[in-house]
Design a protein around this motif. Structure first.
Motif, mmCIF file in Angstrom:
data_model
loop_
_atom_site.group_PDB
_atom_site.id
_atom_site.type_symbol
_atom_site.label_atom_id
_atom_site.label_comp_id
_atom_site.label_asym_id
_atom_site.label_seq_id
_atom_site.Cartn_x
_atom_site.Cartn_y
_atom_site.Cartn_z
ATOM 1 N N ALA A 218 1.041 -1.292 0.059
ATOM 2 C CA ALA A 218 0.111 0.130 -0.031
ATOM 3 C C ALA A 218 0.842 1.069 0.000
ATOM 4 N N VAL A 219 1.787 1.252 0.844
ATOM 5 C CA VAL A 219 2.886 2.410 0.795
ATOM 6 C C VAL A 219 3.466 2.689 -0.475
ATOM 7 N N THR A 220 3.917 1.324 -1.189
ATOM 8 C CA THR A 220 4.377 1.599 -2.377
ATOM 9 C C THR A 220 3.757 2.313 -3.376
ATOM 10 N N LEU A 221 2.508 1.815 -3.469
ATOM 11 C CA LEU A 221 1.285 2.332 -4.284
ATOM 12 C C LEU A 221 1.158 3.878 -4.257
ATOM 13 N N LEU A 222 0.866 4.012 -2.817
ATOM 14 C CA LEU A 222 0.776 5.429 -2.380
ATOM 15 C C LEU A 222 1.754 6.383 -3.049
ATOM 16 N N GLN A 223 3.176 6.009 -2.717
ATOM 17 C CA GLN A 223 4.114 6.846 -2.967
ATOM 18 C C GLN A 223 4.365 7.004 -4.565
ATOM 19 N N GLY A 224 4.213 5.789 -5.001
ATOM 20 C CA GLY A 224 4.267 5.578 -6.776
ATOM 21 C C GLY A 224 3.279 6.381 -7.446
ATOM 22 N N ASN A 225 2.285 6.642 -7.094
ATOM 23 C CA ASN A 225 0.913 7.211 -7.792
ATOM 24 C C ASN A 225 0.321 8.306 -7.005
ATOM 25 N N LYS A 226 1.151 9.421 -6.636
ATOM 26 C CA LYS A 226 0.647 10.328 -5.770
ATOM 27 C C LYS A 226 -0.702 10.913 -5.854
ATOM 28 N N ASP A 227 -1.245 10.972 -7.159
ATOM 29 C CA ASP A 227 -2.375 11.681 -7.629
ATOM 30 C C ASP A 227 -3.441 10.580 -7.977
ATOM 31 N N LYS A 228 -2.964 9.148 -8.011
ATOM 32 C CA LYS A 228 -4.132 8.256 -8.566
ATOM 33 C C LYS A 228 -5.334 8.002 -7.353
ATOM 34 N N TYR A 229 -4.748 7.851 -6.116
ATOM 35 C CA TYR A 229 -5.731 7.262 -5.228
ATOM 36 C C TYR A 229 -6.502 8.652 -4.590
ATOM 37 N N LYS A 230 -7.697 8.504 -4.290
ATOM 38 C CA LYS A 230 -8.621 9.412 -3.594
ATOM 39 C C LYS A 230 -9.059 9.011 -2.327
ATOM 40 N N GLY A 231 -8.696 7.875 -1.804
ATOM 41 C CA GLY A 231 -9.213 7.492 -0.344
ATOM 42 C C GLY A 231 -8.616 6.327 -0.023
ATOM 43 N N LEU A 232 -8.663 5.953 1.127
ATOM 44 C CA LEU A 232 -7.971 4.879 1.812
ATOM 45 C C LEU A 232 -8.915 4.101 2.384
ATOM 46 N N VAL A 233 -9.073 2.788 2.237
ATOM 47 C CA VAL A 233 -9.966 2.033 3.387
ATOM 48 C C VAL A 233 -8.752 0.751 3.831
ATOM 49 N N THR A 234 -8.433 0.840 5.077
ATOM 50 C CA THR A 234 -7.339 -0.315 5.541
ATOM 51 C C THR A 234 -7.733 -0.957 6.680
ATOM 52 N N ASP A 235 -7.654 -2.101 6.791
ATOM 53 C CA ASP A 235 -7.849 -3.012 7.802
ATOM 54 C C ASP A 235 -6.624 -2.673 8.906
ATOM 55 N N ILE A 236 -7.037 -2.806 10.045
ATOM 56 C CA ILE A 236 -5.974 -2.275 11.145
ATOM 57 C C ILE A 236 -4.793 -3.427 11.229
ATOM 58 N N SER A 237 -5.284 -4.505 11.158
ATOM 59 C CA SER A 237 -4.189 -5.991 11.316
ATOM 60 C C SER A 237 -4.046 -6.143 10.069
ATOM 61 N N LEU A 238 -2.753 -6.390 9.671
ATOM 62 C CA LEU A 238 -2.213 -6.791 8.537
ATOM 63 C C LEU A 238 -1.000 -7.647 8.805
ATOM 64 N N ARG A 239 -0.776 -8.605 7.905
ATOM 65 C CA ARG A 239 0.145 -9.551 8.241
ATOM 66 C C ARG A 239 1.516 -9.111 8.343
ATOM 67 N N GLY A 240 1.995 -8.117 7.521
ATOM 68 C CA GLY A 240 3.511 -7.480 7.526
ATOM 69 C C GLY A 240 3.809 -6.603 8.714
ATOM 70 N N ARG A 241 4.941 -5.987 8.742
ATOM 71 C CA ARG A 241 5.278 -5.387 9.653
ATOM 72 C C ARG A 241 4.505 -3.878 9.799
ATOM 73 N N ILE A 242 3.866 -3.377 8.655
ATOM 74 C CA ILE A 242 3.371 -2.048 8.740
ATOM 75 C C ILE A 242 1.693 -2.499 8.944
ATOM 76 N N ASP A 243 1.155 -1.675 9.793
ATOM 77 C CA ASP A 243 -0.358 -2.071 10.310
ATOM 78 C C ASP A 243 -0.985 -0.735 9.742
ATOM 79 N N GLY A 244 -2.304 -1.019 9.930
ATOM 80 C CA GLY A 244 -3.329 0.115 8.972
ATOM 81 C C GLY A 244 -2.980 1.323 9.584
#
Lengths: 130, 130, 130, 130, 130, 130
Positions: D42-68
């Protein structure tokens, strides 16, 4: 935080009595008050010092050709989130059609605390969302 | 609650594509949609049927002399709490100086759910405080 | 998320036509709808299942001795932040004196989307601030 | 308004069931849904396409090291007014200390309409004040 | 703006100490304060002078048969948008079920500025939307 | 309501000048002000006296390892609805990503009335919804 370091609020008012009340209320609340006696002068001041003023308190009825509704529109063209408080002798019936979004209208007579709360609320929201 | 018993929303839009999207979104949401292709016709409809329309969805850019900002001001002169949703192709930079208080601006492209949520929220607030 | 896993909204309505509209609107929106045909039954259900219901949609006029205003007060005594949406045939003039804080009143006729937006907004605020 | 012209919402969710529900709810509401199965992506996508996304829906618990919570902070560093909706299996008790300002938290189970209303409200506020 | 030209706020309080604090806070803020020592007298004053009072500050616990919740309901029947501030010695647990919409509850002990901000906010909203 | 009976606000500030201004503004407004010169001491005070403090005013930049963002998160872990006002020398650009929900950020220079209005508003909302 000397007075010249306080946020400066532009007061647009041609009635000396109301001008004095508004000036005193804002100064006691810790603001620096600048006064323009006409809409024309207010617009000149706003355009000439784009970062000086942090909020606007304007009477709706002014003696010149530019009324308070128009002063507020000019202020918002310069700063889209500029805090705007209108003062009206009448019922405020025109506010829903002539006011700018996120502004507050005070009807005379008002308590000085209403004015101070109004401008403070709008300034606080502004700093929070910029 | 047949369709003629639903709240009627006036759509002011001269682009056939957007008109169809707005019409369909509102109809699916349970509103009755009335369409005016110009600002002039919108003003005529609002003044001729003061209790018929319960909300306004207007494009800002319209082909005639009356733009969406002006249609909204007319609607608010008739009903001070009239729900107003603006649709804009541009960035919405003029909304803070030209919009009416308690209105919502949608920038194209928008999802139909944004429009439905916007008009529903404004209608709900209106019924609650009248 | 099967239907039995959706939030359950209690509908209090003795008019079959409105009941069907409300039931369908909430079910299509993904809620589970439970129906009480009288204020007395609604109060019994709310007290007997304190954690089952997540919101209330109640008509104001009900055939029994308990009207919608009273049902809402009972719900709020059990859960202080319980979402409350009133449905009224009349103008809603009593809401400012008889409604509970942070509630929404819908006047008939209303679009189903108004109801769905109203209950969703209240539920979202509730989860956010608890 | 073809689908590729709708506002794109980034969904961050590693549970296939919830992912499908959120995707379907947003798509039916007229949004374009993009899915990231981890906070890192998610962070990679947001940083790579700064104007593409208009909003975020994120679960709090995520498997990796970065949570919601952290994904949302990254999104807000890129766009200060980015709409943020959190999804939580638990009671939401951490939202007041870990959430970002002007965000909404949905607890499971939620109705799809809650999600659509939440993201639409936040988007509408954002367009109105920018 | 002499004192008789300021907005008059009706204070309903039978505790002399709190009465003095509220009176002084409102007077210093520029309001005119009128005092009713019981709910019965408050209702008589509100009904006898429908345009005199612009807001209500009422203790919840009063010695007579009419408590603060009931005074507020009477005030709202006369003026649907009447500003209402409750003062409570207890936790305010009854406010969600017994308070009127768009009111504020202050728990003792409170700072005078809380009271002044509360009544000013409610008055400002009222003037803006009438 | 002697001073020790007023709500106590914890001020976290290591600049003596700002500390004096904030202390005086809150005291004049009727609050009791307690001062912590570092984030570490603030956290110790908040954890040691969980019911003593009713609100927080914290500078963002503090000399120790704990900045104002972190103090606020600690306060919200103890009391989820704790009123939080941040003071910032800079533009407040980090508030949307680092601030807690329902907080207010004041940029220097600010008028004392802004601070008093901010903390009073947050306290009033808190008492009303608990």
């Amino acid at each position: 935080m000397n007075q010249h370091e306080s946020p400066t609020i532009l007061i647009v008012e041609d009635d000396d009595g109301i001008q004095a009340i508004v000036d005193e209320a804002l100064t006691e609340a810790g603001y620096h008050a600048a006064i323009a006696p006409s809409g024309e002068e207010a617009v000149t001041l706003l355009q000439g010092n784009k970062d000086k003023y942090k909020g606007l308190v304007t009477d709706i009825s002014l003696r010149g050709r530019i009324d308070g509704w128009e002063v507020a529109r000019h202020a918002r063209e310069i700063h889209p989130e500029f805090p705007v408080v209108y003062i009206s002798a009448a019922s405020g019936a025109d506010w829903p059609s002539k006011g700018v979004p996120n502004s507050i209208l005070l009807q005379k007579p008002f308590a000085p605390a209403q004015l101070v709360t109004a401008i403070s609320q709008l300034l606080n929201t502004g700093t929070a969302t910029t």
